[in-house]
Write an enzyme that holds these catalytic residues in place. Structure first.
Site, PDB file in Angstrom:
ATOM      1  N   GLU A 228       8.197   4.902   0.542  1.00 14.44           N
ATOM      2  CA  GLU A 228       6.805   5.348   0.665  1.00 14.44           C
ATOM      3  C   GLU A 228       6.140   4.768   1.911  1.00 14.44           C
ATOM      4  OE1 GLU A 228       8.348   4.009  -2.019  1.00 14.44           O
ATOM      5  OE2 GLU A 228       7.158   4.315  -3.816  1.00 14.44           O
TER       6      GLU A 228
ATOM      7  N   HIS B 197      10.049   0.003   1.973  1.00 15.67           N
ATOM      8  CA  HIS B 197      10.204   0.987   0.906  1.00 15.67           C
ATOM      9  C   HIS B 197      10.043   2.385   1.484  1.00 15.67           C
ATOM     10  CE1 HIS B 197       9.226  -1.711  -2.805  1.00 15.67           C
ATOM     11  NE2 HIS B 197       9.988  -2.336  -1.928  1.00 15.67           N
TER      12      HIS B 197
ATOM     13  N   CYS C 119       5.759   1.302  -6.759  1.00 17.52           N
ATOM     14  CA  CYS C 119       5.536  -0.088  -7.151  1.00 17.52           C
ATOM     15  C   CYS C 119       4.097  -0.485  -6.799  1.00 17.52           C
ATOM     16  CB  CYS C 119       6.532  -0.987  -6.429  1.00 17.52           C
ATOM     17  SG  CYS C 119       6.183  -1.192  -4.657  1.00 17.52           S
TER      18      CYS C 119
ATOM     19  N   CYS D  79       3.404  -0.243  -2.928  1.00 17.13           N
ATOM     20  CA  CYS D  79       3.312   1.137  -2.441  1.00 17.13           C
ATOM     21  C   CYS D  79       2.067   1.829  -2.992  1.00 17.13           C
ATOM     22  CB  CYS D  79       4.576   1.901  -2.779  1.00 17.13           C
ATOM     23  SG  CYS D  79       6.006   1.262  -1.870  1.00 17.13           S
TER      24      CYS D  79
END
Length: 160
Positions: A58, A56, A86, A89
């Site tokens: 992040e 992801h 999410c 993260c």
């Protein structure tokens, strides 16, 4: 420059990262980490490209920021991300001790900062974050809506 103007400036950089993801067919999510007014790390989604669930935006930015600072503690930093983080993260944000998170669009199906849970502000954890939501939310949300609309259209055309 006031805080909101600065937040908009760095969110625009996160949007540029999201656009990089979109050009390679990834969900357009971008992230930027800032310390003392300087960008120390950037990232964008690479989940489809890498076929790795943890790539992801992040997490990519957090990894690069840790390398840049030579520490897993990202104190005195701010994370800018185009979509509400999410649970994975949000956990990484807490673990890396990022004190401030600024995000664009809410994620009603997976967001764990405000939408489904409030992980970054749960006093049961050993760290809490200041959160600013909705910075350039229309632009961030529109980019995602357009991406998924085009993806559905493409899949529909492939079926025909």
């Amino acid at each position: 420059m006031d805080v909101f103007e600065q937040d908009c400036q760095f969110m625009r950089m996160a949007i540029e990262e999201a656009k990089k993801a979109e050009t390679i067919g990834e969900v357009p999510i971008g992230a930027v980490i800032v310390k003392d007014g300087n960008v120390i790390a950037k990232g964008y989604n690479l989940r489809e490209t890498s076929q790795n669930a943890v790539t992801h935006a992040e997490l990519s930015a957090i990894q690069d920021a840790c390398k840049a600072l030579g520490s897993w503690r990202l104190e005195e930093t701010t994370l800018y991300v185009t979509l509400e983080p999410c649970p994975m993260c949000a956990g990484a944000i807490l673990q890396s001790r990022i004190p401030r998170v600024v995000y664009g669009a809410r994620d009603p199906k997976g967001g764990c900062v405000d939408s489904l849970y409030r992980l970054l502000n749960d006093p049961r954890f050993n760290h809490e974050c200041e959160v600013a939501e909705g910075v350039l939310s229309d632009e961030c949300g529109q980019m995602l809506s357009t991406f998924f609309r085009n993806l559905r259209l493409k899949k529909k055309q492939e079926r025909q």
